[in-house]
Design a protein around this motif. Structure first.
Motif, PDB file in Angstrom:
ATOM      1  N   THR A  41      39.839  41.408  45.219  1.00 55.71           N
ATOM      2  CA  THR A  41      39.405  42.704  45.767  1.00 55.71           C
ATOM      3  C   THR A  41      39.926  43.854  44.913  1.00 55.71           C
ATOM      4  O   THR A  41      39.191  44.797  44.589  1.00 55.71           O
ATOM      5  CB  THR A  41      39.909  42.862  47.209  1.00 55.71           C
ATOM      6  OG1 THR A  41      39.424  41.765  47.993  1.00 55.71           O
ATOM      7  CG2 THR A  41      39.406  44.176  47.804  1.00 55.71           C
ATOM      8  N   TYR A  44      38.060  43.924  41.648  1.00 54.41           N
ATOM      9  CA  TYR A  44      36.658  44.328  41.796  1.00 54.41           C
ATOM     10  C   TYR A  44      36.515  45.855  41.781  1.00 54.41           C
ATOM     11  O   TYR A  44      35.605  46.404  41.168  1.00 54.41           O
ATOM     12  CB  TYR A  44      36.103  43.760  43.105  1.00 54.41           C
ATOM     13  CG  TYR A  44      34.642  44.069  43.326  1.00 54.41           C
ATOM     14  CD1 TYR A  44      33.649  43.270  42.770  1.00 54.41           C
ATOM     15  CD2 TYR A  44      34.249  45.173  44.088  1.00 54.41           C
ATOM     16  CE1 TYR A  44      32.309  43.550  42.968  1.00 54.41           C
ATOM     17  CE2 TYR A  44      32.911  45.468  44.285  1.00 54.41           C
ATOM     18  CZ  TYR A  44      31.941  44.642  43.724  1.00 54.41           C
ATOM     19  OH  TYR A  44      30.620  44.936  43.910  1.00 54.41           O
ATOM     20  N   LYS A  51      33.910  42.808  37.140  1.00 60.50           N
ATOM     21  CA  LYS A  51      33.425  42.785  38.522  1.00 60.50           C
ATOM     22  C   LYS A  51      32.884  41.414  38.929  1.00 60.50           C
ATOM     23  O   LYS A  51      33.161  40.915  40.028  1.00 60.50           O
ATOM     24  CB  LYS A  51      32.333  43.849  38.700  1.00 60.50           C
ATOM     25  CG  LYS A  51      32.851  45.188  39.178  1.00 60.50           C
ATOM     26  CD  LYS A  51      31.713  46.085  39.613  1.00 60.50           C
ATOM     27  CE  LYS A  51      32.258  47.341  40.293  1.00 60.50           C
ATOM     28  NZ  LYS A  51      31.171  48.191  40.811  1.00 60.50           N
ATOM     29  N   ASP A  52      32.099  40.785  38.031  1.00 56.27           N
ATOM     30  CA  ASP A  52      31.511  39.481  38.362  1.00 56.27           C
ATOM     31  C   ASP A  52      32.597  38.421  38.552  1.00 56.27           C
ATOM     32  O   ASP A  52      32.545  37.615  39.503  1.00 56.27           O
ATOM     33  CB  ASP A  52      30.542  39.053  37.256  1.00 56.27           C
ATOM     34  CG  ASP A  52      29.325  39.967  37.190  1.00 56.27           C
ATOM     35  OD1 ASP A  52      29.040  40.628  38.202  1.00 56.27           O
ATOM     36  OD2 ASP A  52      28.687  40.025  36.118  1.00 56.27           O
ATOM     37  N   LEU A  55      34.427  39.004  41.831  1.00 52.84           N
ATOM     38  CA  LEU A  55      33.640  38.551  42.970  1.00 52.84           C
ATOM     39  C   LEU A  55      33.742  37.032  43.134  1.00 52.84           C
ATOM     40  O   LEU A  55      33.833  36.516  44.255  1.00 52.84           O
ATOM     41  CB  LEU A  55      32.181  38.978  42.778  1.00 52.84           C
ATOM     42  CG  LEU A  55      31.241  38.761  43.968  1.00 52.84           C
ATOM     43  CD1 LEU A  55      31.719  39.568  45.174  1.00 52.84           C
ATOM     44  CD2 LEU A  55      29.815  39.165  43.598  1.00 52.84           C
ATOM     45  N   SER A  56      33.770  36.323  42.015  1.00 46.17           N
ATOM     46  CA  SER A  56      33.924  34.848  42.070  1.00 46.17           C
ATOM     47  C   SER A  56      35.280  34.468  42.652  1.00 46.17           C
ATOM     48  O   SER A  56      35.397  33.518  43.446  1.00 46.17           O
ATOM     49  CB  SER A  56      33.782  34.269  40.654  1.00 46.17           C
ATOM     50  OG  SER A  56      32.538  34.595  40.094  1.00 46.17           O
TER      51      SER A  56
END
Length: 567
Positions: A41, A44, A51-52, A55-56
């Motif tokens: 978090t 991100y 960001k990708d 998120l993973s």
């Protein structure tokens, strides 16, 4: 060997309860999942580039946490219900709340960004004039920037240009910009006539008119370059300011081979006017019969030789048609120049002004320092008397010195009236802008300045004067258009040596903008990082001299007192 096997067996025995205990795996998965969610978090929202990946990590953490709950729901419940669980839960909630607040605050400041420029000359901020021009755009304007990527020199210029254009775009939704690689998009570069890089083409989108800005020896692009190009693309015509030659006036001094300038030249002044969106040209009165029609203002800077009758007549004719003149005269000018301005009831003194209360240190009082703190810039209430209570005109005149705190004149004369104020006709206004202090005097012996009550004339004296007239003082009625003549009792303050000292540059540039009737001054000052020196008068120098030892004396005294009390 047997001992080694026994150790392995003991380790296996110790580990086996943990490996086979579902509660252990449940707690491990929950901790791992929670940490992954927190890390993902933060990443991100803070690190945009990953960001990708972040998120993973969040998805993986949620999966691990869910798996931990499914493996042993009972253990998970006990963790949250027990005393340690409650403490841990409270800690986790506070941690999540703190992170959430930090993320929200960060997002708020990103969406509502505000920059605080703490540099002395506001190097990283747009001027008020630029902000006003941008916010009042009537037609859409776009800047088309062409830069070749992966070029180290151009990358620096691109960063500089992008920062400036970004500031422009923040102030108006009618201003936009785009960056293009001219090697990949040659068609667009050809469309805008770009043959050298880098280049920035300002385009008025309503008319299609273009104005290019090219780099100058890999020097950073300036705010002045962009504003000037933008105004030209929108059809703003540059006003012309002339400076006279032929009377041994101060002029340009730059050597074309070495590019060096000399102290007595006016190169910085001319460059400053060009930055202020003026077209600056020289003019010799021997080559003309009258002043050009496009003259916005005329500068005459420190003439030494006589003013021929023909030249005087050209000047009088220009003034009679509503001319605008900045006349910078040094003490004891040639009599022909005093004859000219005597038509309006003033002359410049033969003797220089000595001002012991406000003068540059080490100048023997002969370099008057004009300071706002000494009320040497004439206040609004006094200007109202000169302008006949015309508040709008008063505000325009006051804008010349409104933002100026101190300037100095290296060897200034005094502007003296040759007729009493009561005898001055109504169509001739003598508006004093800056004065010396009340204890100044006209010094006849510059080698040993000292006030002589019997021979020296006591001040205060006008050092800057505006003459607004519709005829000479010997005429009882107006005989020509309203003219404006701004007279300075010194010319050295605009030379290369002193131009950037204190606020000398702002004074002359503001004055010329006023003469050219640019009351909403399009004078975006250059963002320079000046060499800062302490300019003090004689009294302040003496204070610094005798007070500089106080900290040392205080330290010694304190040390002696402490030693005496502890001995």
């Amino acid at each position: 060997m047997n001992k080694y096997l026994d150790n392995i067996k003991n380790i296996s025995t110790d580990i086996k309860p943990f490996v086979t205990n579902l509660n252990y795996w449940s707690i491990l998965l929950l901790i791992s999942g929670t940490l992954s969610i927190i890390f993902g978090t933060i990443s991100y929202f803070v690190i945009i580039e990953i960001k990708d990946f972040a998120l993973s990590v969040i998805i993986a953490g949620a999966t691990l946490s869910l798996l931990g709950i499914l493996i042993s729901p009972k253990s998970t419940t006990l963790i949250f219900k027990g005393r340690r669980g409650r403490y841990g839960t409270n800690t986790l909630i506070m941690l999540i709340a703190f992170i959430s607040i930090a993320i929200l605050a960060n997002s708020f400041f990103i969406l509502n960004s505000y920059r605080l420029d703490t540099t002395a000359t506001r190097v990283f901020s747009l001027s008020k004039q630029t902000n006003k021009i941008i916010s009042n755009l009537e037609t859409p304007v776009r800047a088309n920037a062409f830069f070749v990527p992966n070029d180290p020199q151009q990358e620096k210029l691109k960063t500089n240009a992008e920062d400036l254009l970004g500031e422009f775009a923040k102030n108006s939704n009618k201003f936009s910009y785009r960056f293009t690689d001219p090697q990949l998009n040659k068609t667009l570069a050809i469309k805008y006539g770009v043959m050298q890089y880098p280049a920035i083409i300002f385009e008025d989108l309503s008319t299609g008119k273009l104005q290019p800005v090219y780099e100058k020896g890999f020097n950073p692009f300036s705010e002045q370059d962009f504003v000037t190009a933008m105004l030209i693309s929108m059809g703003d015509k540059q006003k012309v300011i002339y400076y006279s030659t032929g009377h041994k006036e101060k002029s340009l001094s730059r050597d074309t081979t070495t590019n060096e300038i000399s102290d007595p030249g006016i190169d910085y002044l001319v460059e400053g006017l060009k930055r202020d969106n003026y077209n600056v040209k020289s003019i010799n009165f021997d080559q003309i019969e009258k002043m050009p029609e496009d003259t916005a203002a005329l500068m005459i800077i420190g003439p030494i030789s006589a003013l021929p009758k023909k030249h005087a007549q050209i000047l009088v004719n220009y003034i009679a048609t509503g001319g605008r003149v900045a006349l910078l005269l040094d003490p004891n000018p040639h009599i022909t120049w005093n004859d000219l301005i005597n038509n309006w009831g003033i002359i410049v003194s033969q003797q220089p002004v000595a001002d012991p209360l406000s003068s540059l240190a080490g100048s023997n009082f002969l370099t008057p320092l004009i300071q706002k703190s000494n009320n040497q810039f004439v206040p609004e209430k006094n200007l109202l008397e000169f302008t006949g209570n015309d508040k709008s005109e008063t505000k325009r005149i006051q804008s010349i010195t409104d933002q100026i705190n101190a300037v100095f004149f290296p060897g200034s004369g005094a502007i003296l009236e040759t007729i009493p104020a009561a005898d001055r006709p109504l169509h001739v206004k003598n508006i004093q802008i800056a004065v010396s202090t009340s204890i100044s005097w006209l010094e006849s012996n510059i080698e040993k300045p000292k006030f002589d009550q019997e021979t020296d004339i006591r001040g205060p004296f006008s050092l800057i004067t505006i003459i607004e007239s519709q005829g000479p003082v010997n005429s009882n009625i107006p005989v020509f258009d309203l003219s404006k003549i701004m007279i300075f009792a010194d010319s050295d303050f605009v030379t290369n040596k002193w131009f950037y000292s204190n606020q000398n540059s702002d004074l002359i540039l503001n004055s010329l903008a006023w003469l050219a009737e640019d009351y909403e001054v399009i004078s975006i000052r250059p963002k320079v990082v000046p060499f800062r020196s302490l300019v003090v008068n004689r009294r302040e120098r003496e204070f610094l001299k005798w007070s500089s030892g106080l900290p040392f004396i205080l330290m010694i005294t304190t040390s002696i007192v402490v030693w005496w009390r502890r001995r």
